[in-house]
Design an enzyme around this catalytic site. Structure first.
Site, PDB file in Angstrom:
ATOM      1  N   ARG A 180      17.429   1.108 -10.152  1.00  0.00           N
ATOM      2  CA  ARG A 180      16.610  -0.078  -9.838  1.00  0.00           C
ATOM      3  C   ARG A 180      17.365  -1.039  -8.938  1.00  0.00           C
ATOM      4  NH1 ARG A 180      16.600  -4.011 -12.921  1.00  0.00           N
ATOM      5  NH2 ARG A 180      16.570  -2.870 -14.889  1.00  0.00           N
ATOM      6  N   TYR A 202      -3.818  -9.162   5.970  1.00  0.00           N
ATOM      7  CA  TYR A 202      -4.197  -8.005   5.161  1.00  0.00           C
ATOM      8  C   TYR A 202      -4.877  -8.505   3.874  1.00  0.00           C
ATOM      9  CZ  TYR A 202      -3.579  -3.736   2.437  1.00  0.00           C
ATOM     10  OH  TYR A 202      -3.795  -2.628   1.677  1.00  0.00           O
ATOM     11  N   ASP A 222       4.685 -10.002   9.109  1.00  0.00           N
ATOM     12  CA  ASP A 222       4.319  -8.661   8.645  1.00  0.00           C
ATOM     13  C   ASP A 222       4.070  -7.827   9.900  1.00  0.00           C
ATOM     14  OD1 ASP A 222       2.921  -6.368   7.864  1.00  0.00           O
ATOM     15  OD2 ASP A 222       1.888  -7.381   6.221  1.00  0.00           O
ATOM     16  N   LYS A 229       2.249   3.049   6.122  1.00  0.00           N
ATOM     17  CA  LYS A 229       1.365   3.233   7.271  1.00  0.00           C
ATOM     18  C   LYS A 229       2.078   4.017   8.373  1.00  0.00           C
ATOM     19  CE  LYS A 229      -1.400   0.737   4.799  1.00  0.00           C
ATOM     20  NZ  LYS A 229      -1.480  -0.708   4.943  1.00  0.00           N
TER      21      LYS A 229
HETATM   22  C1  LIG Z   1      -1.280  -1.745   4.081  1.00  0.00           C
HETATM   23  C2  LIG Z   1      -0.742  -3.079   4.459  1.00  0.00           C
HETATM   24  C3  LIG Z   1      -0.014  -3.852   3.536  1.00  0.00           C
HETATM   25  C4  LIG Z   1       0.230  -3.387   2.118  1.00  0.00           C
HETATM   26  O1  LIG Z   1       0.981  -2.223   2.076  1.00  0.00           O
HETATM   27  P1  LIG Z   1       0.907  -1.176   0.841  1.00  0.00           P
HETATM   28  O2  LIG Z   1       1.981  -0.202   1.180  1.00  0.00           O
HETATM   29  O3  LIG Z   1      -0.469  -0.587   0.838  1.00  0.00           O
HETATM   30  O4  LIG Z   1       1.169  -1.951  -0.399  1.00  0.00           O
HETATM   31  C5  LIG Z   1       0.489  -5.072   3.947  1.00  0.00           C
HETATM   32  N1  LIG Z   1       0.262  -5.525   5.198  1.00  0.00           N
HETATM   33  C6  LIG Z   1      -0.439  -4.832   6.105  1.00  0.00           C
HETATM   34  C7  LIG Z   1      -0.629  -5.382   7.467  1.00  0.00           C
HETATM   35  C8  LIG Z   1      -0.970  -3.578   5.781  1.00  0.00           C
HETATM   36  O5  LIG Z   1      -1.666  -2.890   6.683  1.00  0.00           O
END
Ligand SMILES: *Cc1c(COP(=O)(O)O)cnc(C)c1O
Length: 392
Positions: A52, A105, A177, A202
């Site tokens: 962890r 998001y 982000d 992604k």
């Molecule tokens: C998918 C996404 C998230 C969240 O990511 P997860 O891996 O699904 O928790 C956060 N920000 C953006 C822009 C995203 O496309």
């Protein structure tokens, strides 16, 4: 070695080394002596103790993402939302105020609207394409601003230079982000971001088979704050997921370049079709922020496009059903092209009125372009358009 002992026997000796990172699922790491453990905890030697708190597969993956973003000390988390949570809850306290982009998001928006206020952290959402509107949301107690460079699903481009300057002047932490844009288009630390986030799920991992995140900061103090929060709240990624994501990242550059090329062609193709009301792609001349597509994205249009069908839900149903072979699934960055319909998924909670303000109608689709051959993909979209056109 006695057969009843449960300790590992060690790997067979080899003068050669593996060309692939070994998968190391061990949760605990044994030290020789209490003195040796002291040396580890005091940072005199590097060693793992408990997964962890960190493990080799996470560190190897983090270093690869660090290299792309031009930073050090990035931390891999169990999901992209864990990375968002680490930045917001790990760096803010009750009484602070946070400003967020108004098209973040979906779950990030929810955290801004519900979870932060519940914990005594006030929030305001503002339009990051309009720096004056964004500045107007700031208060004396504003601690942090969270933005995405390209918005979902309308692909508007934030005024990153203006927002970075504003945050610096006000002493506010800028968190970016960078999931949609990736470091190929934008390296937020170069623009003055304090913290950068990825949903590794992604484009970086790229195969829709792992859920992971990454977060990094530009000072050792912020990095430590993030690390302690992540370890305490148990946002640990699985070694196997990290291993898979590292493998996915090997082809990230090639995948992104190919998907982007196809996305541009598909956008131009759709724009010329009957039954398509409008197409949104950052580097097209008809994009509302095309100047920023050059200055912020450096001409990198990316793999995402959106389009609006002439018609409503019936036409959307017909399109999705007829575009065979394209997964109608609300994700992005996969090797296969995916289609999402914000009105029935990511943006359903907004209601028709809220969606109308953003220009999201029942005919609105977002496309994450994958690695299919361009001609085949266009033909599939044409099938969808024909079916939609046939609905009265
Ligand atoms: C998918 C996404 C998230 C969240 O990511 P997860 O891996 O699904 O928790 C956060 N920000 C953006 C822009 C995203 O496309």
């Amino acid at each position: 070695m006695k057969p009843t002992l449960m300790r590992p026997v060690g790997l067979p000796l080899s003068a050669s080394t593996p060309v692939v990172t070994p998968l190391m699922p061990s949760v605990v790491y044994a030290s020789e002596t209490p003195d040796a453990l002291d040396a580890q905890y005091e940072g005199r030697v590097k060693g793992y103790t408990y997964a962890r708190e960190g493990h080799p597969n996470a560190d190897v993956l983090a270093q690869r993402i660090d290299a792309l973003e031009g930073c050090t000390g990035g931390i891999v988390t169990g999901s992209g939302m864990a990375a968002v949570t680490a930045a917001l809850l790990g760096l803010c306290k009750s009484g602070d105020h946070v400003v967020g982009g108004d098209q973040l998001y979906g779950r990030s928006l929810r955290m801004m609207k519900d979870d932060l206020p519940r914990l005594g952290i006030a929030t305001t959402l503002a339009d990051p394409t309009d720096v004056a509107a964004f500045a107007a949301a700031f208060r004396p107690e504003t601690k942090l601003a969270l933005v995405e460079v390209v918005s979902n699903p309308t692909l508007r481009i934030a005024d990153l230079a203006g927002i970075a300057e504003l945050c610096k002047a006000k002493g506010v932490l800028l968190v970016v982000d960078n999931t949609f844009t990736t470091p190929v288009a934008v390296k937020p630390f170069e623009w003055g971001a304090d913290v950068v986030i990825h949903s590794v799920t992604k484009l970086l991992a790229g195969h829709s088979d792992v859920t992971l995140g990454w977060v990094a900061a530009n000072t050792p103090e912020l990095t430590k704050q993030l690390y302690d929060f992540i370890v305490t709240t148990g946002m640990t990624p699985s070694p196997f997921d990290c291993w898979l994501a590292e493998r996915g990242m090997m082809s990230f550059g090639l995948r992104f370049a190919h998907a982007q090329q196809t996305a541009r062609k598909l956008a131009d193709h759709l724009a010329g079709q009957k039954g398509v009301k409008r197409v949104l792609y950052p580097t097209r001349d008809d994009h509302p922020d095309r100047a920023r597509a050059q200055s912020v994205l450096r001409g990198v249009g990316g793999n995402m496009l959106s389009f609006e069908l002439d018609g409503g839900r019936e036409q959307a149903n017909a399109f999705a059903a007829a575009a065979k072979g394209i997964a109608f699934a609300p994700t992005l960055g996969d090797v296969g092209t995916t289609l999402s319909h914000p009105a029935s998924s990511s943006h359903r909670a907004l209601g028709a009125e809220g969606r109308a303000k953003l220009g999201i109608t029942e005919g609105f689709f977002r496309v994450s372009v994958g690695l299919e051959e361009t001609e085949a993909l266009m033909a599939t979209f044409d099938d969808g358009l024909r079916a939609a056109g046939a609905v009265k």
